[in-house]
Design a protein around this motif. Structure first.
Motif, PDB file in Angstrom:
ATOM      1  N   ILE A 319      35.089  62.707  10.877  1.00 17.65           N
ATOM      2  CA  ILE A 319      34.238  62.169   9.725  1.00 17.65           C
ATOM      3  C   ILE A 319      32.956  62.156  10.168  1.00 17.65           C
ATOM      4  O   ILE A 319      32.737  61.191  11.359  1.00 17.65           O
ATOM      5  N   PRO A 320      31.897  62.455   9.701  1.00 22.43           N
ATOM      6  CA  PRO A 320      30.355  62.204  10.034  1.00 22.43           C
ATOM      7  C   PRO A 320      30.132  60.764  10.126  1.00 22.43           C
ATOM      8  O   PRO A 320      30.553  59.999   8.991  1.00 22.43           O
ATOM      9  N   CYS A 321      29.321  60.276  10.999  1.00 26.69           N
ATOM     10  CA  CYS A 321      29.114  58.789  11.012  1.00 26.69           C
ATOM     11  C   CYS A 321      27.869  58.583  11.414  1.00 26.69           C
ATOM     12  O   CYS A 321      27.391  59.053  12.479  1.00 26.69           O
ATOM     13  N   ASP A 322      27.235  57.613  10.734  1.00 30.08           N
ATOM     14  CA  ASP A 322      25.751  57.239  10.899  1.00 30.08           C
ATOM     15  C   ASP A 322      25.771  55.719  11.391  1.00 30.08           C
ATOM     16  O   ASP A 322      26.723  54.992  10.988  1.00 30.08           O
ATOM     17  N   VAL A 323      25.143  55.405  12.648  1.00 33.24           N
ATOM     18  CA  VAL A 323      25.040  54.098  12.916  1.00 33.24           C
ATOM     19  C   VAL A 323      23.618  53.418  12.695  1.00 33.24           C
ATOM     20  O   VAL A 323      22.788  54.028  13.058  1.00 33.24           O
ATOM     21  N   GLU A 324      23.562  52.370  12.278  1.00 39.67           N
ATOM     22  CA  GLU A 324      22.077  51.804  11.884  1.00 39.67           C
ATOM     23  C   GLU A 324      22.077  50.179  12.383  1.00 39.67           C
ATOM     24  O   GLU A 324      23.290  49.488  12.244  1.00 39.67           O
ATOM     25  N   TYR A 331      15.710  47.350   5.178  1.00 44.26           N
ATOM     26  CA  TYR A 331      14.143  47.741   4.743  1.00 44.26           C
ATOM     27  C   TYR A 331      13.911  48.964   4.548  1.00 44.26           C
ATOM     28  O   TYR A 331      12.854  49.169   4.378  1.00 44.26           O
ATOM     29  N   ARG A 332      14.764  49.931   5.071  1.00 41.83           N
ATOM     30  CA  ARG A 332      14.031  51.455   4.904  1.00 41.83           C
ATOM     31  C   ARG A 332      14.756  52.051   3.748  1.00 41.83           C
ATOM     32  O   ARG A 332      15.920  51.618   3.310  1.00 41.83           O
ATOM     33  N   LYS A 333      13.894  53.131   3.362  1.00 38.30           N
ATOM     34  CA  LYS A 333      14.627  53.723   1.884  1.00 38.30           C
ATOM     35  C   LYS A 333      15.698  54.915   2.619  1.00 38.30           C
ATOM     36  O   LYS A 333      15.110  55.520   3.294  1.00 38.30           O
ATOM     37  N   SER A 334      16.654  54.798   2.057  1.00 35.64           N
ATOM     38  CA  SER A 334      17.675  55.674   2.563  1.00 35.64           C
ATOM     39  C   SER A 334      18.350  56.377   1.519  1.00 35.64           C
ATOM     40  O   SER A 334      18.349  56.112   0.602  1.00 35.64           O
ATOM     41  N   VAL A 335      19.112  57.391   1.958  1.00 35.87           N
ATOM     42  CA  VAL A 335      19.957  58.294   0.810  1.00 35.87           C
ATOM     43  C   VAL A 335      21.197  57.692   0.660  1.00 35.87           C
ATOM     44  O   VAL A 335      22.181  58.047   1.567  1.00 35.87           O
TER      45      VAL A 335
END
Ligand code: G6P
Length: 608
Positions: A319-324, A331-335
């Motif tokens: 599973i693709p995974c993003d870490v923030e 505060y950022r514009k994300s999709v």
């Protein structure tokens, strides 16, 4: 971070209870503290030293009373000076303590100054105290409500006034606050731990709640627009534990917590009989099959747990995974993608940025939320549809250790669960991984047995001002966590790099004065890591390597090697991080630092 304790009683002097509560909140980090009581007038004692010194001051000044409020402050607005310490008074009428930040305090301050108020501190809290006084027309609850309608920001507050000295008004917006219900006495605190032994009946206030406490009764109101409506909140029976846990044979809580890891991991695994969505909550069986992405959000050490698990999610569950980092994400514009599983990770479950990021993700339409947390009653757990509670037990050392390895344990379970749902986990694999997982506590114990060898290295670290940590693949976040541990408690500047990046910059730093700590598991990247180590050696760098025994690496003139007891495959990060925790701990010890309460840091960061 800042702590609140408040009590109103008909039967006893509550000052010892307030002081005891502050002692129990000390571990969260603070730089000043204070107590205020009603004793035929507003009386207070404040200090920029430890709570123990405040206690002496209180005895010396004979402070006592049946109603009072107490606070540990972690400075945001205004230096840690006595004049900035809480409780703050508005003249001789209002006493107030506050966790959080009032964002529009400057404009209110100017307005009150124009009315003749003279402030004696640089804090936003004193402004709030005077604002309550300004709004007071005979009803403290109403005054607090009116004042709160004027402010923006985050707060947990407790207030009393001279006109009605057995009544305390408390309120919460973004900062944790619980009411403790006693017999002919009522309490409030930012953490149940502060009230352990006083009551087991707690009400967790929600954001926007204001409550009025009298010794025999309480009333709660919730903020609706600019109005406040009476509301019922559940009284929960919670066995609150005080952090006055015995240190036993250990010198510090951090050392104790490092050594508790085998038990903490075993406890975390105890309730897990098989890999099934149910371990993450009732709705998980319905939610998980709809997920095609993972978004992990966290701060600090919890962020490194998230980074580590990304490697598992992608490699094992596919599973693709993003870490923030929470403070960036919010505060950022994300999709947004509504098929995303939003996973927040937090030891405390109260970190302001992570909590806000979770709410932000939900506002973007991502409502498949899961929190991995060590505190079952925390705000983050309550805000999430799914959760997994790690069983690390109370973590007191500011530098997180057992919370991290239990988070990794939980995240590995999540990986296996999602892999199973995706048809990527055979029954054989499941058995193998579960057997390995159940053996981790024992494997961690063998790593802990390396402590004397690690102590042998630390004298060579203690006089350094810089250190470099290298790792590759899933051990890169472990190198990051190792560097974080070292800088947090030893104050040595430490940076971590993926070893392949060395020649793109950090190699310029390498000479004989900088220790280069390397995490060297025997995985598919080991040969490449060896080349990176050669690059360091060629620049006369001093390498300190934690290597799996089957790598065959051994010590030579500028390479010092400690061999790990066993190669642990996918779970290797859980073992390797333990060596780095011990390295940081013993280095800090030699430098004579306050390991459990490092300077400028707080255990639980409940402000932005
Ligand atoms: C603070 C603590 C760290 C912790 C971080 C996140 O900075 O000092 O040890 O990792 O907050 O806290 P959380 O409770 O959300 O895991």
């Amino acid at each position: 971070m800042c702590g609140i304790v408040a009590a109103t009683s008909r039967k006893r002097d509550i000052v010892p209870l307030l002081v005891q509560g502050l002692k129990r909140l000390e571990y969260r980090g603070y730089d000043s503290c204070g107590v205020a009581v009603w004793d035929n007038g507003l009386k207070r004692a404040r200090s920029v030293a430890r709570v123990a010194e405040l206690e002496e001051q209180i005895q010396h000044e004979h402070l006592h009373g049946e109603m009072g409020i107490a606070h540990t402050r972690w400075a945001t607005h205004g230096e840690p000076l006595v004049c900035n310490a809480h409780p703050h008074f508005a003249g001789d009428e209002i006493a107030l303590i506050h966790n959080g930040i009032i964002e529009n305090y400057e404009e209110i301050r100017a307005e009150l100054q124009a009315k003749g108020v003279e402030f004696s501190s640089q804090t936003d809290t004193e402004v709030l105290a005077y604002l309550v006084r300004d709004c007071y027309h005979g009803d403290l609850l109403k005054a607090v409500e009116d004042a709160l309608n004027r402010v923006r920001g985050a707060y947990g507050i407790a207030v009393f006034c001279k006109q009605d000295p057995s009544r305390i008004v408390v309120a919460r917006q973004g900062s944790p606050l619980v009411i403790g219900v006693g017999e002919n006495e009522m309490f409030a605190a930012s953490d149940t731990m502060a009230l352990a032994g006083e009551t087991n009946n707690f009400i967790y206030l929600e954001d926007g709640d204001v409550a009025e406490l009298l010794p025999e009764s309480y009333k709660i109101f919730k903020h609706v627009g600019t109005e406040f409506e009476a509301v019922e909140r559940e009284v929960r029976e919670v066995q609150a534990f005080s952090n006055a846990v015995e240190l036993g044979p250990y010198r510090h809580y951090m050392q104790k917590e490092i050594f508790e890891q085998p038990r903490a991991i075993a406890d975390t695994l105890e309730a897990v009989r098989e890999i099934t969505p149910a371990i993450f909550g009732e709705e998980a069986a319905e939610i998980f099959p709809e997920v095609d992405r993972i978004l992990m959000i966290a701060c600090g050490t919890s962020y490194y747990a998230a980074m580590t698990s990304k490697y598992w999610f992608e490699a094992i569950a596919g599973i693709p995974c993003d870490v923030e980092i929470a403070s960036e994400y919010r505060y950022r514009k994300s999709v947004p993608n509504p098929r995303t599983l939003v996973v927040t990770i937090s030891q405390s479950g109260e970190t302001a940025d992570t909590l806000a990021a979770l709410k932000h993700a939900r506002e973007l339409g991502m409502d498949k939320t899961l929190t991995v947390c060590n505190v079952a009653t925390s705000a983050m757990v309550r805000e999430s549809r799914l959760h997994f509670i790690t069983r690390a037990g109370v973590e007191i050392g500011v530098a997180s250790t057992k919370a991290f390895t239990t988070q990794l344990t939980a995240l590995f379970l999540l990986t296996l669960t999602l892999a199973k749902i995706n048809g990527r986990l055979t029954a054989e694999d499941e058995n193998l991984y579960m057997t390995q997982l159940r053996h981790v506590p024992k494997a961690v114990s063998s790593v802990l047995a390396l402590e004397p060898l690690i102590i042998g290295w630390t004298s060579r670290f203690a006089d350094k001002e810089h250190a470099l940590f290298l790792g590759r693949g899933i051990h890169y976040p472990i190198a990051l966590e190792g560097a974080l541990k070292l800088k947090e408690i030893s104050y040595i500047h430490a940076e971590a790099y993926p070893a392949g990046e060395l020649k793109h910059g950090p190699l310029a730093l390498v000479d004989e004065s900088i220790p280069v700590v390397t995490v060297a598991p025997n995985d598919q990247l080991f040969e490449k890591l060896k080349s990176n180590m050669k690059e360091v050696e060629a620049r006369r760098g001093e390498l300190y390597v934690f290597a799996d025994s089957d790598t065959g690496l051994s010590s030579s003139e500028h390479i010092h090697v400690i061999r790990m007891p066993e190669n642990y495959g996918a779970l290797s990060p859980i073992l390797h991080v333990v060596t780095l925790q011990l390295l940081a701990y013993h280095t800090a010890l030699i430098r004579g630092n306050d390991v459990d309460k490092p300077r400028n840091l707080a255990k639980s960061v409940t402000v932005e």
